[in-house]
Design an enzyme around this catalytic site. Structure first.
Site, PDB file in Angstrom:
ATOM      1  N   TYR A  33       0.831  -1.197   0.000  1.00  0.00           N
ATOM      2  CA  TYR A  33       0.000   0.000   0.000  1.00  0.00           C
ATOM      3  C   TYR A  33       0.869   1.251   0.000  1.00  0.00           C
ATOM      4  O   TYR A  33       2.087   1.192   0.194  1.00  0.00           O
ATOM      5  CB  TYR A  33      -0.932   0.003   1.217  1.00  0.00           C
ATOM      6  CG  TYR A  33      -0.256   0.313   2.543  1.00  0.00           C
ATOM      7  CD1 TYR A  33       0.586  -0.608   3.155  1.00  0.00           C
ATOM      8  CD2 TYR A  33      -0.445   1.551   3.177  1.00  0.00           C
ATOM      9  CE1 TYR A  33       1.210  -0.313   4.359  1.00  0.00           C
ATOM     10  CE2 TYR A  33       0.167   1.838   4.382  1.00  0.00           C
ATOM     11  CZ  TYR A  33       0.990   0.905   4.968  1.00  0.00           C
ATOM     12  OH  TYR A  33       1.617   1.203   6.155  1.00  0.00           O
ATOM     13  N   ARG A  52       8.233   4.043  -4.796  1.00  0.00           N
ATOM     14  CA  ARG A  52       8.292   3.061  -3.704  1.00  0.00           C
ATOM     15  C   ARG A  52       7.272   1.937  -3.922  1.00  0.00           C
ATOM     16  O   ARG A  52       7.540   0.772  -3.634  1.00  0.00           O
ATOM     17  CB  ARG A  52       8.065   3.744  -2.350  1.00  0.00           C
ATOM     18  CG  ARG A  52       8.286   2.794  -1.173  1.00  0.00           C
ATOM     19  CD  ARG A  52       8.264   3.497   0.160  1.00  0.00           C
ATOM     20  NE  ARG A  52       6.966   4.099   0.433  1.00  0.00           N
ATOM     21  CZ  ARG A  52       6.710   4.892   1.479  1.00  0.00           C
ATOM     22  NH1 ARG A  52       7.672   5.187   2.344  1.00  0.00           N
ATOM     23  NH2 ARG A  52       5.511   5.402   1.658  1.00  0.00           N
ATOM     24  N   ARG A 100      -8.045 -20.266  -1.545  1.00  0.00           N
ATOM     25  CA  ARG A 100      -7.012 -20.096  -0.517  1.00  0.00           C
ATOM     26  C   ARG A 100      -5.950 -21.180  -0.607  1.00  0.00           C
ATOM     27  O   ARG A 100      -6.244 -22.365  -0.463  1.00  0.00           O
ATOM     28  CB  ARG A 100      -7.633 -20.090   0.886  1.00  0.00           C
ATOM     29  CG  ARG A 100      -6.627 -19.675   1.946  1.00  0.00           C
ATOM     30  CD  ARG A 100      -7.210 -19.681   3.345  1.00  0.00           C
ATOM     31  NE  ARG A 100      -6.215 -19.193   4.302  1.00  0.00           N
ATOM     32  CZ  ARG A 100      -5.202 -19.927   4.763  1.00  0.00           C
ATOM     33  NH1 ARG A 100      -5.060 -21.174   4.362  1.00  0.00           N
ATOM     34  NH2 ARG A 100      -4.337 -19.399   5.607  1.00  0.00           N
ATOM     35  N   HIS A 102      -1.387 -21.122  -0.156  1.00  0.00           N
ATOM     36  CA  HIS A 102      -0.253 -20.221   0.050  1.00  0.00           C
ATOM     37  C   HIS A 102       0.493 -19.900  -1.253  1.00  0.00           C
ATOM     38  O   HIS A 102       0.946 -18.787  -1.452  1.00  0.00           O
ATOM     39  CB  HIS A 102       0.735 -20.803   1.067  1.00  0.00           C
ATOM     40  CG  HIS A 102       0.192 -20.842   2.465  1.00  0.00           C
ATOM     41  ND1 HIS A 102      -0.882 -21.628   2.828  1.00  0.00           N
ATOM     42  CD2 HIS A 102       0.562 -20.181   3.582  1.00  0.00           C
ATOM     43  CE1 HIS A 102      -1.143 -21.449   4.109  1.00  0.00           C
ATOM     44  NE2 HIS A 102      -0.282 -20.572   4.598  1.00  0.00           N
ATOM     45  N   LYS A 149       6.513  -2.013   1.826  1.00  0.00           N
ATOM     46  CA  LYS A 149       5.344  -1.393   2.466  1.00  0.00           C
ATOM     47  C   LYS A 149       4.153  -2.335   2.343  1.00  0.00           C
ATOM     48  O   LYS A 149       3.199  -2.106   1.595  1.00  0.00           O
ATOM     49  CB  LYS A 149       5.056  -0.015   1.854  1.00  0.00           C
ATOM     50  CG  LYS A 149       4.229   0.866   2.778  1.00  0.00           C
ATOM     51  CD  LYS A 149       4.339   2.318   2.375  1.00  0.00           C
ATOM     52  CE  LYS A 149       3.328   3.181   3.092  1.00  0.00           C
ATOM     53  NZ  LYS A 149       3.402   3.114   4.557  1.00  0.00           N
ATOM     54  N   GLU A 182      12.260   2.259  14.178  1.00  0.00           N
ATOM     55  CA  GLU A 182      11.322   3.280  13.689  1.00  0.00           C
ATOM     56  C   GLU A 182      10.040   3.179  14.492  1.00  0.00           C
ATOM     57  O   GLU A 182       9.903   2.314  15.363  1.00  0.00           O
ATOM     58  CB  GLU A 182      11.041   3.079  12.197  1.00  0.00           C
ATOM     59  CG  GLU A 182      10.351   1.759  11.886  1.00  0.00           C
ATOM     60  CD  GLU A 182      10.087   1.532  10.403  1.00  0.00           C
ATOM     61  OE1 GLU A 182       9.913   2.506   9.657  1.00  0.00           O
ATOM     62  OE2 GLU A 182      10.027   0.355  10.009  1.00  0.00           O
ATOM     63  N   LEU A 207      11.343   1.185   7.166  1.00  0.00           N
ATOM     64  CA  LEU A 207      10.784   1.588   5.875  1.00  0.00           C
ATOM     65  C   LEU A 207      11.440   2.919   5.494  1.00  0.00           C
ATOM     66  O   LEU A 207      11.573   3.809   6.344  1.00  0.00           O
ATOM     67  CB  LEU A 207       9.269   1.796   5.987  1.00  0.00           C
ATOM     68  CG  LEU A 207       8.598   2.249   4.692  1.00  0.00           C
ATOM     69  CD1 LEU A 207       8.471   1.084   3.708  1.00  0.00           C
ATOM     70  CD2 LEU A 207       7.219   2.837   4.967  1.00  0.00           C
TER      71      LEU A 207
HETATM   72  N1  PMP Z   1       7.653   3.623   8.897  1.00  0.00           N
HETATM   73  C1  PMP Z   1       6.497   2.924   8.904  1.00  0.00           C
HETATM   74  C2  PMP Z   1       6.471   1.574   9.547  1.00  0.00           C
HETATM   75  C3  PMP Z   1       5.345   3.469   8.308  1.00  0.00           C
HETATM   76  O1  PMP Z   1       4.200   2.775   8.293  1.00  0.00           O
HETATM   77  C4  PMP Z   1       5.405   4.760   7.727  1.00  0.00           C
HETATM   78  C5  PMP Z   1       4.184   5.399   7.135  1.00  0.00           C
HETATM   79  N2  PMP Z   1       3.655   4.685   6.082  1.00  0.00           N
HETATM   80  C6  PMP Z   1       6.624   5.446   7.750  1.00  0.00           C
HETATM   81  C7  PMP Z   1       7.724   4.842   8.341  1.00  0.00           C
HETATM   82  C8  PMP Z   1       6.755   6.808   7.133  1.00  0.00           C
HETATM   83  O2  PMP Z   1       6.711   6.717   5.721  1.00  0.00           O
HETATM   84  P1  PMP Z   1       6.223   7.961   4.845  1.00  0.00           P
HETATM   85  O3  PMP Z   1       7.068   9.117   5.233  1.00  0.00           O
HETATM   86  O4  PMP Z   1       6.467   7.521   3.445  1.00  0.00           O
HETATM   87  O5  PMP Z   1       4.783   8.179   5.163  1.00  0.00           O
END
Ligand code: PMP
Length: 286
Positions: A33, A52, A100, A102, A149, A182, A207
């Site tokens: 997403y 991305r 369903r 895997h 993501k 993070e 991320l």
């Molecule tokens: N880390 C994680 C785990 C996130 O979910 C997000 C937001 N999607 C971010 C960092 C920040 O990413 P962005 O600046 O692209 O929104």
């Protein structure tokens, strides 16, 4: 006004926006997403979000279901149909609907695409930033591919709910060596006692936030000293400032970590300056 969602080629009332129970997004979180800010009716940093998205899809071997131009049209059309001036547009692509199992479906099935958009009052975000937020720290129990993501966000959901239960807004994941990776939905930053801006390198463990990338550019313009390196919880507790970044938070000051005040316990000047200058560096196509 009634909300509209885009679901697999159709614009439908939000209440009727459904996908099949055997969608692999529902069954396996087999999808990715993006969330993009909408400002003045325009997407912020669309190009970088789409780049991305392409990387995330590639990493889990889902073919891009439509051209980037067509996808851009769908995003804009969803924003337009919902009359969003300020808010967010959400895009999700899954491996599609199949019995369903895997293994990837053979033959391939068309990926499912869902787009929603919603308005958000910018004043609310400003009020939160003016106050600053509290964060808690939790062990990072996620898989290694957090660079993708993916919609598989259960650890993030549990961490953020734990934060909420503790009266905080965000949870910072901490790796086995005691370093912050993070936030549950944000990237983490500190400003050291020497005034150095520190955030973890995006090569592993996090991320690569689009907002993080843009903020590094803003920091350069503001001639701040930046160190891309991991920092410990102890270092964060002793920091002059801390803050988080994301498409929905821009830069939002962190004023408490695990109940302990950071700096003087109020939003600091570096986080404020980054927030104020962020949209000058972000790409906003008009
Ligand atoms: N880390 C994680 C785990 C996130 O979910 C997000 C937001 N999607 C971010 C960092 C920040 O990413 P962005 O600046 O692209 O929104």
């Amino acid at each position: 006004m009634s909300r509209i969602a885009y679901v697999n080629g159709l614009y439908v009332p939000h209440a009727d926006a459904v996908v099949h129970v055997e969608d692999r997004g529902y069954q396996f979180a087999d999808g990715v997403y993006e969330v993009c800010e909408v400002r003045g009716g325009h997407m912020v940093d669309e190009r970088r979000h789409m780049e991305r998205l392409v990387r995330s899809l590639d990493a889990i071997h889902i073919a891009m279901p439509m051209s980037l131009a067509a996808l851009g049209f769908v995003l804009r059309e969803t924003i337009r149909r919902n009359r969003v001036r300020n808010g967010f547009v959400y895009l999700q692509i899954t491996r599609g609907v199949a019995r369903r199992d895997h293994y990837f479906p053979v033959p391939e099935v068309p990926p499912s695409i869902v787009v929603t958009a919603r308005a958000a009052d910018p004043a609310k975000g400003e009020a939160v930033a003016a106050q600053g937020i509290a964060v808690i720290t939790v062990p990072d129990n996620r898989w290694e591919r957090v660079d993708i993501k993916t919609t598989g966000l259960l650890p993030n959901v549990l961490a953020k709910e734990a934060a909420k239960q503790a009266g905080a807004r965000e949870a910072w994941f901490v790796d086995a060596s005691g370093h912050v990776t993070e936030g549950g939905s944000t990237n983490a930053w500190i400003v050291t006692g020497e005034g150095r801006l520190v955030t973890r390198p995006a090569e592993s463990g996090i991320l690569r936030g689009i907002t993080r990338t843009v903020m590094l550019e803003v920091a350069q313009k503001l001639q701040l000293r930046v160190e891309e390196r991991a920092f410990t919880v102890a270092e964060a507790l002793a920091a002059r400032e801390a803050f988080v970044t994301s498409a929905t938070n821009f830069a939002t000051p962190v004023v408490r970590i695990d109940g302990q005040a950071i700096g003087d316990g109020t939003p600091g000047p570096v986080a404020r300056a980054l927030r104020e200058n962020y949209h000058k560096s972000a790409e906003i196509a008009r």
